[in-house]
Design a protein around this motif. Structure first.
Motif, short mmCIF file in Angstrom:
data_model
loop_
_atom_site.label_atom_id
_atom_site.label_comp_id
_atom_site.label_asym_id
_atom_site.label_seq_id
_atom_site.Cartn_x
_atom_site.Cartn_y
_atom_site.Cartn_z
N PRO A 39 0.86 -1.19 0.00
CA PRO A 39 0.00 0.00 0.00
C PRO A 39 0.89 1.24 0.00
O PRO A 39 1.73 1.39 0.89
CB PRO A 39 -0.80 -0.12 1.31
CG PRO A 39 -0.76 -1.59 1.63
CD PRO A 39 0.58 -2.06 1.15
N THR A 40 0.74 2.10 -1.00
CA THR A 40 1.76 3.13 -1.25
C THR A 40 1.19 4.54 -1.29
O THR A 40 0.14 4.78 -1.87
CB THR A 40 2.45 2.82 -2.60
OG1 THR A 40 3.16 1.58 -2.47
CG2 THR A 40 3.45 3.91 -2.97
N GLY A 48 11.85 -2.65 -14.15
CA GLY A 48 12.28 -3.58 -13.12
C GLY A 48 11.19 -4.60 -12.86
O GLY A 48 10.53 -5.05 -13.80
N ARG A 49 10.95 -4.91 -11.61
CA ARG A 49 9.93 -5.91 -11.31
C ARG A 49 8.71 -5.29 -10.65
O ARG A 49 8.09 -5.86 -9.77
CB ARG A 49 10.54 -7.01 -10.44
CG ARG A 49 11.59 -7.77 -11.23
CD ARG A 49 12.32 -8.78 -10.43
NE ARG A 49 13.26 -9.50 -11.29
CZ ARG A 49 12.97 -10.66 -11.86
NH1 ARG A 49 11.80 -11.21 -11.68
NH2 ARG A 49 13.87 -11.25 -12.61
N PHE A 50 8.36 -4.09 -11.09
CA PHE A 50 7.21 -3.40 -10.52
C PHE A 50 5.94 -3.63 -11.34
O PHE A 50 5.96 -3.57 -12.57
CB PHE A 50 7.45 -1.89 -10.53
CG PHE A 50 8.32 -1.40 -9.41
CD1 PHE A 50 7.84 -1.33 -8.12
CD2 PHE A 50 9.62 -0.99 -9.67
CE1 PHE A 50 8.64 -0.87 -7.09
CE2 PHE A 50 10.42 -0.52 -8.65
CZ PHE A 50 9.94 -0.45 -7.36
N THR A 51 4.83 -3.86 -10.64
CA THR A 51 3.52 -3.71 -11.24
C THR A 51 2.77 -2.71 -10.35
O THR A 51 3.29 -2.30 -9.31
CB THR A 51 2.74 -5.04 -11.28
OG1 THR A 51 2.66 -5.54 -9.95
CG2 THR A 51 3.44 -6.07 -12.16
N VAL A 63 2.88 -1.86 -6.53
CA VAL A 63 2.63 -0.56 -5.92
C VAL A 63 1.12 -0.38 -5.88
O VAL A 63 0.48 -0.18 -6.92
CB VAL A 63 3.28 0.54 -6.79
CG1 VAL A 63 2.94 1.93 -6.27
CG2 VAL A 63 4.80 0.34 -6.84
N ALA A 64 0.53 -0.52 -4.69
CA ALA A 64 -0.93 -0.46 -4.58
C ALA A 64 -1.34 0.92 -4.07
O ALA A 64 -1.09 1.25 -2.91
CB ALA A 64 -1.42 -1.56 -3.63
N THR A 65 -1.94 1.72 -4.92
CA THR A 65 -2.35 3.08 -4.51
C THR A 65 -3.85 3.10 -4.23
O THR A 65 -4.57 2.19 -4.62
CB THR A 65 -2.04 4.13 -5.60
OG1 THR A 65 -2.93 3.93 -6.71
CG2 THR A 65 -0.61 4.04 -6.08
N ASN A 66 -4.27 4.16 -3.56
CA ASN A 66 -5.71 4.40 -3.45
C ASN A 66 -6.12 5.25 -4.66
O ASN A 66 -5.44 5.24 -5.69
CB ASN A 66 -6.07 5.01 -2.08
CG ASN A 66 -5.49 6.40 -1.87
OD1 ASN A 66 -5.06 7.06 -2.81
ND2 ASN A 66 -5.48 6.86 -0.63
#
Ligand code: PLP
Length: 452
Positions: A252-253, A351-354, A277-280
């Protein structure tokens, strides 16, 4: 180990000075000049408990603190957690874990860094024979965690500005019911933006800042990032080899501090397979990872308020690596963001981000679903992490706050109100706050009267 500013126009510093300085004088953020490589050490590290692992990790960074002193600082920093494991990794299903980061004194993950930072400040006061006055503005969690990091520490005082009536009642109690004589919760007549504007004016007054040895508490301090690397390592080491090869950490970011710490650890030879990267609904970072364009929008207040950001202050550290660690290129990017409200990266390395985003309309349904499927209650920030798990992968969702901090949202979703003994105890203690106008001169008068 030395630390350099991302903007390349400030001298390099040792660990203690970089921590005390916070924001570099050229406006940049500090990063280590080189990173250690843990890849040959992982078998040994897997046998350590949390404080031991933290000490091993920090030894390579805090090289100007004598080893026995560093050990004492680290051990003290994790004594106020209510679980012996400090960061318990709970299994909810065959491929699903939560890493509970809310067992510290203020029940949110910020305690991991701010307990340590408080003890580092105390150490600095003792060794240099100086006092320190910490000043920050908060819309909730950071202020409470910073206060609990410095509670009752000799040689320190902490002043936290917050908008009166606009933080949750529980968050306000965490800041105002401490009973400690070195804590000043300043309830400002105004919004969070007014509080931040006042803070900026005060810090830009060099004579006042130096005269009272003011230090900022904010999310960009180097020590906060390093402290947060440790729980990724701890959790990763607890997984089986098969799980390690596919695990995605779901974070949660808001300001990108938490997930950046995970990414930095990956650069140190810990082969973490992925980060989400979990945003609101404040989705600037989700949009970046979808499009390569970082564009500042306006903040929409949400049910996950600690992720309500407009500019992700720690993202500069990631951009610095994207710029090939070339401060000149980084400065050009920051200049473009300042002048045009955004920047588009060409040829960047994902990189390894979703990434994912979660609107307020979705949060209650997710809290319900997780409760129904797993008998587990998540807070609204953590709920954003549960929005979309990647099929076929092992997921470790970082639980960044206790559901007990958000009783109304949870009750509305599942009909029960979670509680926590630490929060219940606060309800019986007197609230001590100082009401001030959001006027820099008035706040400075208050600080001058109460500073140590
Ligand atoms: C601060 C906070 C976040 C966001 O963390 P960043 O490091 O700013 O990305 C998420 N959840 C909770 C509960 C927080 O307090």
């Amino acid at each position: 180990m030395r630390y350099l500013s991302t903007r390349g126009e400030a001298p390099s510093l040792g660990f203690s000075d970089a921590v005390a300085t916070g924001l570099a004088p050229d406006g940049g953020l500090y990063l280590p000049t080189s990173l250690p490589d843990f890849s040959n050490d992982l078998v040994r590290l897997a046998r350590l408990n949390y404080p031991q692992l933290c000490l091993e990790f920090l030894s390579g960074f805090a090289t100007d603190i004598p080893p026995a002193t560093l050990r004492a600082i680290v051990e003290k920093s994790y004594t106020k957690f209510d679980q012996p494991e400090i960061a318990p990794l709970k299994k909810l299903g065959p491929d699903l874990y939560v890493l509970e980061l809310f067992h510290g004194p203020t029940l949110a993950f910020k305690d991991f860094a701010l307990q340590l930072l408080g003890n580092l400040y105390e150490h600095q006061c003792l060794t240099r024979g100086e006092t320190i006055n910490v000043l920050g503005a908060t819309s909730g969690d950071t202020g409470a965690a910073a206060i609990h990091g410095l509670l009752g520490k000799p040689g320190t005082a902490i002043f936290i500005l917050y908008p009166d009536g606009r933080v949750s009642p529980l968050q306000e109690r965490q800041m105002t019911c401490t009973g400690a004589s070195n804590v000043y919760a300043l309830a400002l007549d105004g919004t969070f933006d007014d509080a931040q504007a006042a803070l900026k004016v005060i810090f830009s007054n060099g004579a006042f800042r130096r005269g009272h040895r003011l230090s900022a508490v904010n999310s960009i301090n180097l020590a906060r990032i390093l402290a947060q690397c440790v729980y990724y390592l701890y959790a990763w080491l607890k997984l089986s080899p098969a799980e390690r090869s596919s695990v995605e950490f779901i974070v949660p970011t808001g300001n990108f501090g938490n997930v950046f710490a995970g990414w930095l650890l990956q650069q140190m030879g810990v082969p973490i397979a992925g980060f989400k990267v979990a945003t609101n609904q404040n989705d600037i970072l989700c949009r970046f990872f979808e499009t390569g364009e970082y564009r500042v929008g306006s903040v929409l207040p949400s049910l996950a308020p600690s992720m309500d950001i407009q500019v992700a202050s720690n993202f500069e550290r990631f951009l610095y690596y994207q710029a090939g660690r070339d401060p000149q290129r980084l400065r050009a990017m920051m200049e473009e963001i300042k002048n045009t409200g955004g920047v588009r990266l060409e040829n960047w390395e994902r990189g390894r981000f979703t990434a994912s985003r979660c609107t307020d309309a979705e949060i209650p349904g997710i809290i319900q679903r997780v409760h129904r499927e797993h008998g587990y209650i998540v807070d609204p920030h953590t709920a954003c992490g549960f929005k979309a798990l990647t099929p076929g992968r092992v997921s470790v969702v970082l639980a960044t706050a206790s559901p007990a901090k958000f009783p109304e949202t949870i009750r509305a979703a599942i009909g029960v109100e979670p509680t926590a003994p630490a929060l219940d105890a606060l309800k019986h203690r007197p609230v001590i706050k100082h009401r001030l106008r959001a006027d820099p001169a008035e706040i400075m008068r208050f600080i001058a009267q109460h500073a140590v």
